[in-house]
Design a protein around this motif. Structure first.
Motif, PDB file in Angstrom:
ATOM      1  N   ASP A 225     -19.349 -53.417 -23.791  1.00 30.43           N
ATOM      2  CA  ASP A 225     -20.020 -52.171 -23.407  1.00 30.43           C
ATOM      3  C   ASP A 225     -21.248 -52.411 -22.536  1.00 30.43           C
ATOM      4  O   ASP A 225     -21.628 -51.541 -21.748  1.00 30.43           O
ATOM      5  CB  ASP A 225     -20.430 -51.394 -24.659  1.00 30.43           C
ATOM      6  CG  ASP A 225     -19.235 -50.779 -25.363  1.00 30.43           C
ATOM      7  OD1 ASP A 225     -18.172 -50.627 -24.715  1.00 30.43           O
ATOM      8  OD2 ASP A 225     -19.347 -50.460 -26.560  1.00 30.43           O
ATOM      9  N   VAL A 226     -21.876 -53.583 -22.669  1.00 33.16           N
ATOM     10  CA  VAL A 226     -23.089 -53.852 -21.897  1.00 33.16           C
ATOM     11  C   VAL A 226     -22.822 -53.754 -20.394  1.00 33.16           C
ATOM     12  O   VAL A 226     -23.708 -53.365 -19.626  1.00 33.16           O
ATOM     13  CB  VAL A 226     -23.687 -55.230 -22.269  1.00 33.16           C
ATOM     14  CG1 VAL A 226     -22.739 -56.372 -21.879  1.00 33.16           C
ATOM     15  CG2 VAL A 226     -25.053 -55.422 -21.627  1.00 33.16           C
ATOM     16  N   ILE A 227     -21.608 -54.055 -19.962  1.00 35.25           N
ATOM     17  CA  ILE A 227     -21.296 -53.972 -18.538  1.00 35.25           C
ATOM     18  C   ILE A 227     -21.325 -52.518 -18.067  1.00 35.25           C
ATOM     19  O   ILE A 227     -21.739 -52.219 -16.947  1.00 35.25           O
ATOM     20  CB  ILE A 227     -19.920 -54.612 -18.239  1.00 35.25           C
ATOM     21  CG1 ILE A 227     -19.932 -56.094 -18.633  1.00 35.25           C
ATOM     22  CG2 ILE A 227     -19.551 -54.461 -16.769  1.00 35.25           C
ATOM     23  CD1 ILE A 227     -18.575 -56.787 -18.497  1.00 35.25           C
ATOM     24  N   THR A 228     -20.933 -51.612 -18.959  1.00 33.97           N
ATOM     25  CA  THR A 228     -20.911 -50.188 -18.611  1.00 33.97           C
ATOM     26  C   THR A 228     -22.272 -49.529 -18.781  1.00 33.97           C
ATOM     27  O   THR A 228     -22.696 -48.743 -17.926  1.00 33.97           O
ATOM     28  CB  THR A 228     -19.883 -49.440 -19.485  1.00 33.97           C
ATOM     29  OG1 THR A 228     -18.624 -50.091 -19.362  1.00 33.97           O
ATOM     30  CG2 THR A 228     -19.748 -47.988 -19.058  1.00 33.97           C
TER      31      THR A 228
ATOM     32  N   ARG B 144     -28.174 -58.112 -17.592  1.00 39.07           N
ATOM     33  CA  ARG B 144     -27.767 -56.777 -18.040  1.00 39.07           C
ATOM     34  C   ARG B 144     -28.113 -56.704 -19.520  1.00 39.07           C
ATOM     35  O   ARG B 144     -27.716 -57.595 -20.290  1.00 39.07           O
ATOM     36  CB  ARG B 144     -26.264 -56.566 -17.852  1.00 39.07           C
ATOM     37  CG  ARG B 144     -25.748 -56.696 -16.427  1.00 39.07           C
ATOM     38  CD  ARG B 144     -26.188 -55.549 -15.526  1.00 39.07           C
ATOM     39  NE  ARG B 144     -26.019 -54.237 -16.129  1.00 39.07           N
ATOM     40  CZ  ARG B 144     -24.848 -53.579 -16.227  1.00 39.07           C
ATOM     41  NH1 ARG B 144     -23.740 -54.134 -15.736  1.00 39.07           N
ATOM     42  NH2 ARG B 144     -24.779 -52.382 -16.768  1.00 39.07           N
ATOM     43  N   ARG B 145     -28.827 -55.684 -19.948  1.00 33.84           N
ATOM     44  CA  ARG B 145     -29.227 -55.568 -21.352  1.00 33.84           C
ATOM     45  C   ARG B 145     -28.903 -54.190 -21.911  1.00 33.84           C
ATOM     46  O   ARG B 145     -29.228 -53.176 -21.308  1.00 33.84           O
ATOM     47  CB  ARG B 145     -30.726 -55.835 -21.519  1.00 33.84           C
ATOM     48  CG  ARG B 145     -31.113 -57.293 -21.330  1.00 33.84           C
ATOM     49  CD  ARG B 145     -32.565 -57.531 -21.703  1.00 33.84           C
ATOM     50  NE  ARG B 145     -32.908 -58.932 -21.604  1.00 33.84           N
ATOM     51  CZ  ARG B 145     -32.727 -59.830 -22.589  1.00 33.84           C
ATOM     52  NH1 ARG B 145     -32.217 -59.432 -23.747  1.00 33.84           N
ATOM     53  NH2 ARG B 145     -33.069 -61.090 -22.409  1.00 33.84           N
ATOM     54  N   ALA B 146     -28.268 -54.193 -23.070  1.00 36.95           N
ATOM     55  CA  ALA B 146     -28.092 -52.979 -23.865  1.00 36.95           C
ATOM     56  C   ALA B 146     -28.793 -53.224 -25.198  1.00 36.95           C
ATOM     57  O   ALA B 146     -29.463 -54.242 -25.381  1.00 36.95           O
ATOM     58  CB  ALA B 146     -26.615 -52.667 -24.055  1.00 36.95           C
ATOM     59  N   GLU B 147     -28.631 -52.328 -26.148  1.00 36.70           N
ATOM     60  CA  GLU B 147     -29.388 -52.430 -27.398  1.00 36.70           C
ATOM     61  C   GLU B 147     -29.118 -53.751 -28.127  1.00 36.70           C
ATOM     62  O   GLU B 147     -30.036 -54.413 -28.610  1.00 36.70           O
ATOM     63  CB  GLU B 147     -29.029 -51.250 -28.309  1.00 36.70           C
ATOM     64  CG  GLU B 147     -29.956 -51.109 -29.496  1.00 36.70           C
ATOM     65  CD  GLU B 147     -29.646 -49.878 -30.339  1.00 36.70           C
ATOM     66  OE1 GLU B 147     -30.056 -49.854 -31.505  1.00 36.70           O
ATOM     67  OE2 GLU B 147     -28.968 -48.960 -29.824  1.00 36.70           O
ATOM     68  N   LYS B 148     -27.852 -54.157 -28.195  1.00 39.03           N
ATOM     69  CA  LYS B 148     -27.518 -55.356 -28.973  1.00 39.03           C
ATOM     70  C   LYS B 148     -26.807 -56.431 -28.165  1.00 39.03           C
ATOM     71  O   LYS B 148     -26.365 -57.432 -28.715  1.00 39.03           O
ATOM     72  CB  LYS B 148     -26.637 -54.968 -30.168  1.00 39.03           C
ATOM     73  CG  LYS B 148     -27.346 -54.076 -31.183  1.00 39.03           C
ATOM     74  CD  LYS B 148     -26.459 -53.786 -32.374  1.00 39.03           C
ATOM     75  CE  LYS B 148     -27.195 -52.940 -33.412  1.00 39.03           C
ATOM     76  NZ  LYS B 148     -26.331 -52.639 -34.579  1.00 39.03           N
ATOM     77  N   GLU B 149     -26.664 -56.219 -26.871  1.00 38.08           N
ATOM     78  CA  GLU B 149     -25.925 -57.174 -26.053  1.00 38.08           C
ATOM     79  C   GLU B 149     -26.720 -57.491 -24.791  1.00 38.08           C
ATOM     80  O   GLU B 149     -27.482 -56.658 -24.302  1.00 38.08           O
ATOM     81  CB  GLU B 149     -24.582 -56.586 -25.603  1.00 38.08           C
ATOM     82  CG  GLU B 149     -23.577 -56.311 -26.700  1.00 38.08           C
ATOM     83  CD  GLU B 149     -22.309 -55.684 -26.101  1.00 38.08           C
ATOM     84  OE1 GLU B 149     -21.253 -56.315 -26.201  1.00 38.08           O
ATOM     85  OE2 GLU B 149     -22.404 -54.595 -25.519  1.00 38.08           O
ATOM     86  N   SER B 150     -26.503 -58.677 -24.261  1.00 36.93           N
ATOM     87  CA  SER B 150     -27.093 -59.010 -22.967  1.00 36.93           C
ATOM     88  C   SER B 150     -26.207 -59.988 -22.209  1.00 36.93           C
ATOM     89  O   SER B 150     -25.422 -60.739 -22.814  1.00 36.93           O
ATOM     90  CB  SER B 150     -28.498 -59.589 -23.133  1.00 36.93           C
ATOM     91  OG  SER B 150     -28.442 -60.816 -23.822  1.00 36.93           O
ATOM     92  N   LEU B 151     -26.329 -59.936 -20.893  1.00 34.40           N
ATOM     93  CA  LEU B 151     -25.605 -60.840 -19.999  1.00 34.40           C
ATOM     94  C   LEU B 151     -26.599 -61.507 -19.060  1.00 34.40           C
ATOM     95  O   LEU B 151     -27.563 -60.879 -18.626  1.00 34.40           O
ATOM     96  CB  LEU B 151     -24.609 -60.077 -19.123  1.00 34.40           C
ATOM     97  CG  LEU B 151     -23.389 -59.394 -19.721  1.00 34.40           C
ATOM     98  CD1 LEU B 151     -22.657 -58.646 -18.611  1.00 34.40           C
ATOM     99  CD2 LEU B 151     -22.463 -60.411 -20.363  1.00 34.40           C
ATOM    100  N   LEU B 152     -26.332 -62.756 -18.718  1.00 30.69           N
ATOM    101  CA  LEU B 152     -27.015 -63.422 -17.621  1.00 30.69           C
ATOM    102  C   LEU B 152     -25.952 -63.803 -16.597  1.00 30.69           C
ATOM    103  O   LEU B 152     -24.968 -64.465 -16.931  1.00 30.69           O
ATOM    104  CB  LEU B 152     -27.739 -64.685 -18.099  1.00 30.69           C
ATOM    105  CG  LEU B 152     -28.320 -65.577 -16.993  1.00 30.69           C
ATOM    106  CD1 LEU B 152     -29.460 -64.874 -16.273  1.00 30.69           C
ATOM    107  CD2 LEU B 152     -28.781 -66.920 -17.555  1.00 30.69           C
ATOM    108  N   VAL B 153     -26.137 -63.360 -15.366  1.00 36.25           N
ATOM    109  CA  VAL B 153     -25.182 -63.618 -14.298  1.00 36.25           C
ATOM    110  C   VAL B 153     -25.866 -64.477 -13.241  1.00 36.25           C
ATOM    111  O   VAL B 153     -26.926 -64.099 -12.711  1.00 36.25           O
ATOM    112  CB  VAL B 153     -24.684 -62.302 -13.668  1.00 36.25           C
ATOM    113  CG1 VAL B 153     -23.649 -62.579 -12.587  1.00 36.25           C
ATOM    114  CG2 VAL B 153     -24.111 -61.376 -14.746  1.00 36.25           C
ATOM    115  N   LEU B 154     -25.283 -65.639 -12.942  1.00 34.89           N
ATOM    116  CA  LEU B 154     -25.834 -66.575 -11.963  1.00 34.89           C
ATOM    117  C   LEU B 154     -24.802 -66.808 -10.869  1.00 34.89           C
ATOM    118  O   LEU B 154     -23.686 -67.240 -11.157  1.00 34.89           O
ATOM    119  CB  LEU B 154     -26.182 -67.916 -12.631  1.00 34.89           C
ATOM    120  CG  LEU B 154     -27.160 -67.882 -13.806  1.00 34.89           C
ATOM    121  CD1 LEU B 154     -27.240 -69.258 -14.462  1.00 34.89           C
ATOM    122  CD2 LEU B 154     -28.551 -67.440 -13.339  1.00 34.89           C
TER     123      LEU B 154
END
Length: 563
Positions: free
Chosen positions: A477-480, A499-509
């Motif tokens: 869901d974090v992507i959306t 990308r950050r949501a309440e309980k999820e995060s992404l690092l894109v390099l």
């Protein structure tokens, strides 16, 4: 009823350019039966929506964007029965079909225009935009997008009609109530068949400034710039809200407006659900970053910092207010791996990197046919091998002005629209497996190396990478919903974001260069230690307390509070 399920927020759209997709009958032209035969391939890729470039009856002056009959199928593509079969076959596979809505203009062979030009008192006269000339000259100084004047003299009535594109594409007059209702009736015809929505061609051109003032004209220019008087015009929101109220709000569909010249602020107005206009728009700003001051054909290298600034602006501006479309390629744009990537030594790696960079952002991604296998630009030897009207007009105009042939051809190799329109490369067989006949435009000679059959055999292919990115969008869901934060903003070769949501995060390099990039910063170390690597574009990755990104390498780290 007012339907708002927002199913399109997790969808991925695949654009089919029917003429070049797959030819089922050997006449050298792709067709509807060809698309039907390849639906399982699109299911395997994982997309949800197919956007069809125009398939309507057309004289083909501008490859189908000049429509003669909105409710008939072009003979070369098949019949309405073929379309109904395609719609049913797609539905069986949970695929939506969206159509190209081309209502800024029609063909000059459309029945409406044939009537409109016949006399000044014809009932269809005001379906188009007519004006008297001045001292033997057109009504104003506007130039056409495709070169030359935007006005054409009509012998029968001795006045001029407006055509912002080809002279065979007269502009419709959206001020006319009867015209608008006729358009809405046509839209209902297709929606009632069960299509999933519309991509709206240059839809923000439909409202023109009353009086049609002259555009700014610099010394030495043949024509003025009329765009301030027809882009995002005075009644554009009235027209789109009426279209939504009369038609779109009664169906659960995806709508995307092609809107050159629209800023993020304007995009919010167009896509804010409260305004009830369209779901998303196509912006063009990031596609102009490798153009010089003289426009599209004036080549300059991409400055990655400019690209980061632009995409960051769109991501942050529309967060929680509107919705982004995400694209690198379409039928009007050159191949992204040849444009922002490296289509030689690092073709596979850079094609995957570009896909990663785009697909981890917020918005609805669009994949253009062949992008998912890393198709490249083509450099035909002679101008006679090119088919695109815009390209040919530009070439002949430049030659008349005494330009250097080789310089002009380099611009065409880099930016010509035919780069996107060469046939889909299905296999290493003759003509890339596109047709058993003579293709309408020549196949890119690299088909023996770059084709679907090869990609389907490899777990490390560009195709396999697109499959994985599409699956991640469905799963996370974090992507959306996540917010967007750019990192290493001033780095000239690295595109990195969170990308950050309440309980999820992404690092894109994403490394946009063929140089290695060493990253030892704390934010990177934190992700290495506390996250899992969910996407990479090289076969294997060694993670220690630092990251050394290889040429065109892309990595995505994911962390969740629940894990």
């Amino acid at each position: 009823m007012n339907i708002e399920t927002n199913w399109w927020k997790k969808s991925v759209v695949y654009q089919v350019y029917p003429r070049s997709f797959y030819d089922s009958n050997g006449d050298g032209i792709g067709d509807l039966q060809g698309i039907i035969s390849k639906l399982d391939y699109l299911v395997e890729l994982g997309v949800d929506v197919i956007w069809l470039s125009p398939i309507y009856d057309s004289p083909n002056d501008d490859n189908g964007y000049d429509i003669r009959d909105y409710q008939s199928i072009m003979d070369e593509f098949g019949s309405m029965a073929d379309f109904d079969e395609l719609l049913e076959a797609a539905k069986e596979r949970n695929l939506q079909i969206i159509m190209d809505l081309v209502v800024n203009h029609t063909s000059d062979e459309h029945a409406w225009f044939v009537e409109s030009k016949s006399s000044v008192d014809n009932p269809k006269r005001d379906f188009y935009i007519w004006a008297q000339g001045k001292n033997g000259q057109p009504p104003n100084n506007w130039g056409s997008v495709f070169g030359g004047s935007a006005w054409q003299l009509n012998d029968a009535t001795q006045d001029y009609y407006l055509h912002l594109f080809s002279k065979k594409q007269p502009d419709l007059n959206w001020e006319n109530d009867e015209l608008r209702q006729s358009v809405y009736d046509m839209m209902r015809f297709w929606l009632d068949k069960g299509i999933g929505g519309f991509r709206m061609d240059v839809i923000n051109f439909i409202s023109k400034e009353p009086g049609l003032p002259n555009g700014a004209q610099n010394e030495g220019q043949a024509y003025g710039d009329g765009s301030p008087y027809f882009i995002n015009g005075p009644k554009i929101h009235d027209f789109l809200q009426e279209m939504n109220q009369e038609v779109l709000s009664h169906y659960d569909v995806l709508t995307v407006g092609e809107m050159p010249g629209a800023s993020p602020k304007e995009a919010i107005d167009y896509t804010n659900p409260e305004n009830k206009e369209v779901n998303m728009i196509f912006t063009f700003e990031h596609m102009d970053l490798d153009s010089g001051s003289n426009g599209k054909w004036d080549l300059k290298p991409l400055n990655l910092i400019d690209l980061k600034d632009n995409l960051e602006k769109w991501q942050i501006s529309l967060q929680d207010k509107g919705w982004n479309s995400l694209y690198w390629n379409n039928h009007d744009q050159p191949r992204i791996v040849s444009r922002f990537g490296n289509d030689g030594e690092y073709r596979v790696e850079s094609a995957k990197m570009l896909a990663t960079c785009l697909h981890m952002m917020q918005g609805t991604p669009y994949i253009y046919q062949g992008e998912e296998i890393g198709m490249t630009n083509v450099a035909f030897e002679t101008i006679d091998q090119y088919k695109d009207l815009e390209t040919l007009n530009m070439y002949h105009e430049k030659m008349e002005q005494g330009a250097n042939h080789d310089t002009v051809m380099q611009s065409i190799y880099a930016k010509g629209r035919d780069n996107a329109r060469t046939p889909m490369q299905w296999s290493s067989e003759k003509n890339g497996g596109f047709t058993t006949g003579t293709p309408w435009i020549e196949v890119n000679p690299r088909y023996s190396e770059i084709n679907v059959a090869n990609d389907l055999q490899s777990e490390q292919s560009v195709f396999a990478h697109y499959q994985q990115l599409i699956k991640l969008r469905k799963q996370l869901d974090v992507i959306t919903i996540g917010d967007f934060k750019i990192l290493f903003k001033d780095h000239a070769q690295l595109f990195a974001y969170e990308r950050r949501a309440e309980k999820e995060s992404l690092l894109v390099l994403c490394n946009f260069s063929k140089d290695e990039i060493l990253l030892k910063e704390d934010v990177v170390k934190n992700y290495i230690c506390n996250s899992k690597l969910i996407s990479h574009n090289y076969p294997s990755v060694d993670l220690l307390d630092k990251i050394e990104l290889r040429p065109y390498e892309a990595l995505v780290f994911y962390s969740s509070a629940s894990e």
